[in-house]
Enzyme design. Structure first.
Site, PDB file in Angstrom:
ATOM      1  N   ASP A   1     -31.798  69.387  22.000  1.00  0.00           N
ATOM      2  CA  ASP A   1     -30.814  70.006  21.098  1.00  0.00           C
ATOM      3  C   ASP A   1     -30.973  71.525  21.158  1.00  0.00           C
ATOM      4  O   ASP A   1     -32.058  72.029  21.443  1.00  0.00           O
ATOM      5  CB  ASP A   1     -31.071  69.573  19.645  1.00  0.00           C
ATOM      6  CG  ASP A   1     -30.524  68.188  19.334  1.00  0.00           C
ATOM      7  OD1 ASP A   1     -29.750  67.635  20.136  1.00  0.00           O
ATOM      8  OD2 ASP A   1     -30.880  67.659  18.262  1.00  0.00           O
TER       9      ASP A   1
ATOM     10  N   ARG B   1     -24.587  69.229  27.189  1.00  0.00           N
ATOM     11  CA  ARG B   1     -23.750  68.888  26.031  1.00  0.00           C
ATOM     12  C   ARG B   1     -23.142  70.211  25.564  1.00  0.00           C
ATOM     13  O   ARG B   1     -23.864  71.182  25.326  1.00  0.00           O
ATOM     14  CB  ARG B   1     -24.582  68.305  24.892  1.00  0.00           C
ATOM     15  CG  ARG B   1     -23.743  68.111  23.610  1.00  0.00           C
ATOM     16  CD  ARG B   1     -24.612  67.973  22.366  1.00  0.00           C
ATOM     17  NE  ARG B   1     -25.398  66.775  22.383  1.00  0.00           N
ATOM     18  CZ  ARG B   1     -26.544  66.637  21.712  1.00  0.00           C
ATOM     19  NH1 ARG B   1     -27.041  67.642  20.996  1.00  0.00           N
ATOM     20  NH2 ARG B   1     -27.218  65.509  21.773  1.00  0.00           N
TER      21      ARG B   1
HETATM   22  C1  LIG Z   1     -22.903  64.995  19.261  1.00  0.00           C
HETATM   23  C2  LIG Z   1     -23.081  66.367  18.684  1.00  0.00           C
HETATM   24  C3  LIG Z   1     -24.244  67.054  18.917  1.00  0.00           C
HETATM   25  C4  LIG Z   1     -24.399  68.359  18.431  1.00  0.00           C
HETATM   26  N1  LIG Z   1     -25.523  69.062  18.756  1.00  0.00           N
HETATM   27  C5  LIG Z   1     -25.630  70.351  18.374  1.00  0.00           C
HETATM   28  C6  LIG Z   1     -26.713  71.163  18.799  1.00  0.00           C
HETATM   29  O1  LIG Z   1     -27.602  70.742  19.535  1.00  0.00           O
HETATM   30  N2  LIG Z   1     -26.739  72.459  18.380  1.00  0.00           N
HETATM   31  C7  LIG Z   1     -25.762  72.981  17.574  1.00  0.00           C
HETATM   32  O2  LIG Z   1     -25.826  74.175  17.253  1.00  0.00           O
HETATM   33  N3  LIG Z   1     -24.755  72.224  17.133  1.00  0.00           N
HETATM   34  C8  LIG Z   1     -24.660  70.928  17.512  1.00  0.00           C
HETATM   35  N4  LIG Z   1     -23.586  70.179  17.079  1.00  0.00           N
HETATM   36  C9  LIG Z   1     -22.714  70.679  15.994  1.00  0.00           C
HETATM   37  C10 LIG Z   1     -21.559  71.485  16.512  1.00  0.00           C
HETATM   38  O3  LIG Z   1     -22.036  72.684  17.066  1.00  0.00           O
HETATM   39  C11 LIG Z   1     -20.534  71.809  15.410  1.00  0.00           C
HETATM   40  O4  LIG Z   1     -21.160  72.522  14.394  1.00  0.00           O
HETATM   41  C12 LIG Z   1     -19.887  70.571  14.798  1.00  0.00           C
HETATM   42  O5  LIG Z   1     -19.685  69.579  15.746  1.00  0.00           O
HETATM   43  C13 LIG Z   1     -18.496  70.921  14.211  1.00  0.00           C
HETATM   44  O6  LIG Z   1     -17.672  71.438  15.211  1.00  0.00           O
HETATM   45  P1  LIG Z   1     -16.417  70.667  15.867  1.00  0.00           P
HETATM   46  O7  LIG Z   1     -16.543  70.856  17.330  1.00  0.00           O
HETATM   47  O8  LIG Z   1     -16.365  69.285  15.403  1.00  0.00           O
HETATM   48  O9  LIG Z   1     -15.165  71.540  15.452  1.00  0.00           O
HETATM   49  P2  LIG Z   1     -14.604  72.068  14.065  1.00  0.00           P
HETATM   50  O10 LIG Z   1     -13.530  73.009  14.442  1.00  0.00           O
HETATM   51  O11 LIG Z   1     -15.725  72.577  13.208  1.00  0.00           O
HETATM   52  O12 LIG Z   1     -14.027  70.777  13.407  1.00  0.00           O
HETATM   53  C14 LIG Z   1     -12.928  70.066  13.925  1.00  0.00           C
HETATM   54  C15 LIG Z   1     -12.582  68.944  12.952  1.00  0.00           C
HETATM   55  O13 LIG Z   1     -13.633  67.973  12.982  1.00  0.00           O
HETATM   56  C16 LIG Z   1     -13.930  67.462  11.699  1.00  0.00           C
HETATM   57  N5  LIG Z   1     -15.305  67.832  11.320  1.00  0.00           N
HETATM   58  C17 LIG Z   1     -16.103  68.743  11.936  1.00  0.00           C
HETATM   59  N6  LIG Z   1     -17.315  68.796  11.337  1.00  0.00           N
HETATM   60  C18 LIG Z   1     -17.273  67.916  10.319  1.00  0.00           C
HETATM   61  C19 LIG Z   1     -18.226  67.514   9.331  1.00  0.00           C
HETATM   62  N7  LIG Z   1     -19.447  68.009   9.261  1.00  0.00           N
HETATM   63  N8  LIG Z   1     -17.836  66.588   8.434  1.00  0.00           N
HETATM   64  C20 LIG Z   1     -16.592  66.035   8.475  1.00  0.00           C
HETATM   65  N9  LIG Z   1     -15.664  66.380   9.391  1.00  0.00           N
HETATM   66  C21 LIG Z   1     -15.986  67.308  10.293  1.00  0.00           C
HETATM   67  C22 LIG Z   1     -12.902  68.061  10.780  1.00  0.00           C
HETATM   68  O14 LIG Z   1     -11.810  67.191  10.738  1.00  0.00           O
HETATM   69  C23 LIG Z   1     -12.514  69.342  11.476  1.00  0.00           C
HETATM   70  O15 LIG Z   1     -11.244  69.771  11.102  1.00  0.00           O
HETATM   71  C24 LIG Z   1     -23.388  68.916  17.616  1.00  0.00           C
HETATM   72  C25 LIG Z   1     -22.215  68.219  17.387  1.00  0.00           C
HETATM   73  C26 LIG Z   1     -22.030  66.980  17.919  1.00  0.00           C
HETATM   74  C27 LIG Z   1     -20.739  66.283  17.711  1.00  0.00           C
END
Ligand SMILES: Cc1cc2nc3c(=O)[nH]c(=O)nc-3n(C[C@H](O)[C@H](O)[C@H](O)COP(=O)(O)OP(=O)(O)OC[C@H]3O[C@@H](n4cnc5c(N)ncnc54)[C@H](O)[C@@H]3O)c2cc1C
Length: 291
Positions: A117, A168
């Protein structure tokens, strides 16, 4: 705040939306449910920023233990680990020794994949350096995470493409200053799309970690236009977020992986999920209100 949320039984109720539970059995049960739906899993034993050797070794033991469980129970799962849980803040050698044990065991178990991560930007270079050392020592069952909010990520994507490393791609979950990261959501999204297209075209089995439907649709149309078959990448989403979309994509024949955290150290993880989506705070508030 931490004391209030973690000691209040309702805090646990709220955490359960995003965390499979506190025990390995809870995690295994959730993995099985997801696997039944045709969804792959990445298991994360929660914990980060360990400050003493004993805790770093304990976190390593937990990662080794979950590998045993994946193997024994024949789960369709790999693991995600945070290097700061294994002693990154204490010393390079300790952390390297710990993560080496984990990736070696994963390799011995038929190449179970280990994802490092990515944490805050103070750790980006350190994590990539440590990764590179593992890779150069023959551990090719390891991959990294790159965050599209960082200016440096486009270059890191190219480096990983050259090496043939599984990336990722996510947007990034930490609060970062303007010296290192885009501050506007639109810029973060544009950079995500640029990096994603490069990874889809040239990268090794990228994991597109996002719940952003617009970006997911873009990925689908980009791959169709460029004749990139669905077995060359996967979508990744967090446990408890957009389960409907996870199922829909899996039913359409796409590889989908759910990131499933478990364990008692859920507070910082839960807070990041809250920060991403203020509406989640209403969910918390409503649970406390009901209680
Ligand atoms: C499998 C996975 C692994 C990850 N690993 C890391 C990592 O190693 N390091 C790191 O910094 N970040 C990590 N993240 C988190 C990532 O960086 C984002 O902070 C998070 O995924 C929200 O961004 P988004 O791409 O979904 O887009 P956004 O623009 O934030 O969200 C798009 C839509 O998704 C939905 N959504 C997003 N987040 C949420 C939530 N928490 N609860 C409910 N609905 C939500 C909403 O409908 C929103 O409108 C990971 C995310 C995923 C999915």
């Amino acid at each position: 705040m931490k004391g209030f949320v973690t000691h209040n039984p309702l805090g646990r109720v709220v955490a359960r939306r995003f965390v499979a539970g506190e025990t390995v059995d809870d995690a295994v049960k959730t993995v099985r449910e997801m696997n039944k739906l045709g969804i792959h899993v990445s298991l994360d034993h929660l914990g980060e920023n360990t400050t003493n050797v004993e805790d770093a070794n304990k976190a390593t033991g937990q990662a080794l233990g979950i590998l045993d469980v994946i193997k024994k129970e024949n789960l369709d799962a790999n693991i995600s680990v945070k290097l700061t849980s294994m002693g990154q803040d204490i010393g390079y050698d300790l952390c390297y020794q710990n993560i080496s044990k984990v990736v070696q065991k994963a390799q011995d178990y038929g190449d179970i994949f280990v994802r490092l991560d990515m944490e805050g930007s103070d750790y980006t270079q350190k994590t990539l350096d440590l990764f590179r050392n593992l890779w150069d020592n023959g551990h090719h069952n390891v991959g990294v995470v790159l965050q599209s909010y960082l200016y440096r990520t486009e270059k890191d994507v190219e480096d990983m493409i050259k090496l043939g490393v599984r990336v990722r791609l996510c947007k990034g979950a930490y609060l970062e200053p303007a010296e290192v990261a885009y501050q506007e959501k639109a810029e973060v999204d544009r950079n995500y799309i640029r990096c994603m297209e490069r990874l889809l075209s040239e990268g090794k089995y990228p994991g597109l970690a996002t719940h952003d439907e617009r970006i997911i649709e873009h990925a689908i149309s980009y791959t169709i236009r460029n004749r990139i078959t669905a077995d060359r990448f996967e979508f990744q989403m967090l446990h408890g977020v957009r389960r409907d979309l996870q199922k829909k994509l899996a039913n359409q024949g796409y590889n989908v992986r759910a990131y499933i955290p478990y364990g008692s150290e859920w507070y910082p993880y839960l807070m990041r999920r809250m920060a991403e989506r203020p509406a989640n705070l209403f969910f918390i508030a409503s649970q406390f209100w009901k209680g």
